[in-house]
Design a protein around this motif. Structure first.
Motif, PDB file in Angstrom:
ATOM      1  N   PHE A  56      -6.614 -25.997  -0.818  1.00 12.95           N
ATOM      2  CA  PHE A  56      -5.485 -25.037   0.452  1.00 12.95           C
ATOM      3  C   PHE A  56      -4.325 -25.021  -0.802  1.00 12.95           C
ATOM      4  O   PHE A  56      -3.232 -24.938   0.024  1.00 12.95           O
ATOM      5  CB  PHE A  56      -5.438 -25.555   0.772  1.00 12.95           C
ATOM      6  CG  PHE A  56      -7.026 -25.148   2.216  1.00 12.95           C
ATOM      7  CD1 PHE A  56      -6.905 -23.928   2.757  1.00 12.95           C
ATOM      8  CD2 PHE A  56      -7.319 -26.293   2.792  1.00 12.95           C
ATOM      9  CE1 PHE A  56      -8.131 -23.870   3.549  1.00 12.95           C
ATOM     10  CE2 PHE A  56      -8.403 -26.851   2.944  1.00 12.95           C
ATOM     11  CZ  PHE A  56      -9.258 -25.040   4.195  1.00 12.95           C
ATOM     12  N   SER A  57      -4.420 -25.696  -2.089  1.00 15.60           N
ATOM     13  CA  SER A  57      -3.460 -25.974  -3.019  1.00 15.60           C
ATOM     14  C   SER A  57      -2.666 -23.985  -3.163  1.00 15.60           C
ATOM     15  O   SER A  57      -3.538 -23.305  -3.492  1.00 15.60           O
ATOM     16  CB  SER A  57      -3.581 -26.653  -3.938  1.00 15.60           C
ATOM     17  OG  SER A  57      -2.303 -25.887  -5.330  1.00 15.60           O
ATOM     18  N   GLY A  58      -1.462 -23.782  -3.597  1.00 14.57           N
ATOM     19  CA  GLY A  58      -0.713 -22.779  -3.826  1.00 14.57           C
ATOM     20  C   GLY A  58      -0.932 -21.471  -2.641  1.00 14.57           C
ATOM     21  O   GLY A  58      -0.129 -20.224  -3.555  1.00 14.57           O
ATOM     22  N   TYR A  59      -0.890 -21.260  -1.722  1.00 17.52           N
ATOM     23  CA  TYR A  59      -0.648 -20.342  -1.246  1.00 17.52           C
ATOM     24  C   TYR A  59       0.551 -20.586  -0.467  1.00 17.52           C
ATOM     25  O   TYR A  59       1.630 -20.793  -0.637  1.00 17.52           O
ATOM     26  CB  TYR A  59      -1.601 -20.611   0.149  1.00 17.52           C
ATOM     27  CG  TYR A  59      -3.001 -20.308  -0.069  1.00 17.52           C
ATOM     28  CD1 TYR A  59      -3.430 -18.934   0.062  1.00 17.52           C
ATOM     29  CD2 TYR A  59      -4.225 -21.696  -0.151  1.00 17.52           C
ATOM     30  CE1 TYR A  59      -4.920 -19.136   0.864  1.00 17.52           C
ATOM     31  CE2 TYR A  59      -5.508 -21.334  -0.273  1.00 17.52           C
ATOM     32  CZ  TYR A  59      -5.888 -20.037  -0.664  1.00 17.52           C
ATOM     33  OH  TYR A  59      -7.418 -19.551  -0.086  1.00 17.52           O
TER      34      TYR A  59
ATOM     35  N   LEU B  85      -7.328 -11.287  -0.040  1.00 22.47           N
ATOM     36  CA  LEU B  85      -5.562 -11.831   0.862  1.00 22.47           C
ATOM     37  C   LEU B  85      -5.221 -12.373   0.020  1.00 22.47           C
ATOM     38  O   LEU B  85      -4.352 -12.950  -0.401  1.00 22.47           O
ATOM     39  CB  LEU B  85      -6.291 -12.565   1.795  1.00 22.47           C
ATOM     40  CG  LEU B  85      -7.265 -11.697   3.311  1.00 22.47           C
ATOM     41  CD1 LEU B  85      -7.708 -12.587   4.165  1.00 22.47           C
ATOM     42  CD2 LEU B  85      -6.585 -10.355   3.700  1.00 22.47           C
ATOM     43  N   GLY B  86      -5.948 -13.273  -1.352  1.00 20.99           N
ATOM     44  CA  GLY B  86      -5.007 -13.704  -2.543  1.00 20.99           C
ATOM     45  C   GLY B  86      -4.714 -15.143  -2.060  1.00 20.99           C
ATOM     46  O   GLY B  86      -5.464 -15.662  -0.947  1.00 20.99           O
ATOM     47  N   LYS B  87      -3.673 -15.316  -2.238  1.00 26.05           N
ATOM     48  CA  LYS B  87      -2.464 -16.516  -1.942  1.00 26.05           C
ATOM     49  C   LYS B  87      -1.499 -16.185  -0.839  1.00 26.05           C
ATOM     50  O   LYS B  87      -0.784 -17.059  -0.861  1.00 26.05           O
ATOM     51  CB  LYS B  87      -1.977 -16.999  -3.800  1.00 26.05           C
ATOM     52  CG  LYS B  87      -2.999 -17.440  -4.000  1.00 26.05           C
ATOM     53  CD  LYS B  87      -3.945 -19.108  -3.600  1.00 26.05           C
ATOM     54  CE  LYS B  87      -4.787 -19.750  -4.385  1.00 26.05           C
ATOM     55  NZ  LYS B  87      -5.756 -20.656  -4.118  1.00 26.05           N
ATOM     56  N   SER B  88      -2.086 -15.194   0.219  1.00 24.87           N
ATOM     57  CA  SER B  88      -1.010 -14.869   1.069  1.00 24.87           C
ATOM     58  C   SER B  88      -0.536 -15.474   1.854  1.00 24.87           C
ATOM     59  O   SER B  88      -2.060 -16.182   2.070  1.00 24.87           O
ATOM     60  CB  SER B  88      -1.022 -13.547   1.361  1.00 24.87           C
ATOM     61  OG  SER B  88      -2.007 -13.118   2.318  1.00 24.87           O
ATOM     62  N   TYR B  89       0.157 -15.471   2.697  1.00 25.97           N
ATOM     63  CA  TYR B  89       0.279 -16.603   4.226  1.00 25.97           C
ATOM     64  C   TYR B  89      -1.458 -15.972   5.226  1.00 25.97           C
ATOM     65  O   TYR B  89      -2.153 -16.904   5.564  1.00 25.97           O
ATOM     66  CB  TYR B  89       1.533 -16.669   5.542  1.00 25.97           C
ATOM     67  CG  TYR B  89       1.072 -17.065   6.722  1.00 25.97           C
ATOM     68  CD1 TYR B  89       0.847 -18.357   6.304  1.00 25.97           C
ATOM     69  CD2 TYR B  89       0.997 -16.426   7.794  1.00 25.97           C
ATOM     70  CE1 TYR B  89       0.583 -18.842   7.996  1.00 25.97           C
ATOM     71  CE2 TYR B  89       1.147 -16.682   9.263  1.00 25.97           C
ATOM     72  CZ  TYR B  89       0.110 -17.972   8.957  1.00 25.97           C
ATOM     73  OH  TYR B  89      -0.117 -18.789  10.013  1.00 25.97           O
TER      74      TYR B  89
END
Length: 215
Positions: free
Chosen positions: A198-201, A65-69
């Protein structure tokens, strides 16, 4: 005539072969067969002994899912409840995203009796709360995103996650006091920790909304 003789010959051969197939084993002499001198091993390996011999199985598919919403909300849901829609903690916070009844009523969720068993309602509640927090904190996001406060680089997703933990008001106080006005929940989790974790999403597509439409 030749064909007839040939057919009879074939039938005789087949009859002999079939007939010998049903002869009792008693007619054979097995005395010539022996295992003498052969190294025999009747030990069967256990599953534990056999498994190391097998080649490791590599999964064919990966969920990244990476940094997606989606990655953002799933990571936050896992931190809050390990992704359990049906859990209620010791303080009465409910579901995957650990909402209080007061927060749900504030957002306009009138029927919360089945909240723990309605996953669609829980996901709608998370999105609604996030859009409200983004509306309340919209100026702070513009002002502080990209800056380092309290030793943590501030990002929009970090701010939204911290607001989920502590409320938008406490996040405002933290940011505007340069990290001096701190907050920790009953479990000792801080705004600073959520800002970092939760930085950088990518939450850029979330539209700030003071009064989102709920179920």
């Amino acid at each position: 005539m030749k064909k007839r003789i040939y057919l009879i010959a074939v039938l005789l051969v087949v009859t002999v072969l079939v007939g010998t197939g049903f002869i009792s084993n008693d007619s054979y002499d097995f005395s010539a067969f022996s295992t003498e001198g052969l190294e025999l091993d009747y030990n069967v390996p256990t599953e534990a002994e056999f498994m190391p011999l097998m080649a490791p199985v590599t999964p064919k598919y990966y969920l990244f899912l990476g940094k997606s919403y989606v990655g953002f909300k799933e990571a936050l849901g896992f931190k809050e409840s390990r992704g359990d829609y049906h859990i209620v903690n010791d303080y009465g916070y409910m579901g995957k995203y650990q909402f209080s009844g007061a927060t749900l009523r504030m957002m306009g969720f009138k029927n919360t009796e089945n909240f723990l068993y309605d996953t669609r309602q829980q996901e709608a509640a998370f999105l609604a709360y996030t859009t409200i927090n983004k509306w309340v904190l919209r100026k702070d996001i513009e002002r502080y995103a990209g800056k380092t406060i309290g030793g943590v680089k501030v990002t929009e997703s970090g701010i939204l996650a911290a607001a989920h933990l502590a409320g938008a008001g406490n996040v405002k106080k933290f940011l505007r006091s340069a990290g001096e006005n701190r907050f920790e929940d009953a479990n000792g989790t801080s705004i600073r920790y959520y800002l970092r974790k939760f930085s950088g999403y990518d939450t850029s597509h979330i539209v700030p909304n003071r009064k989102p439409r709920v179920l």
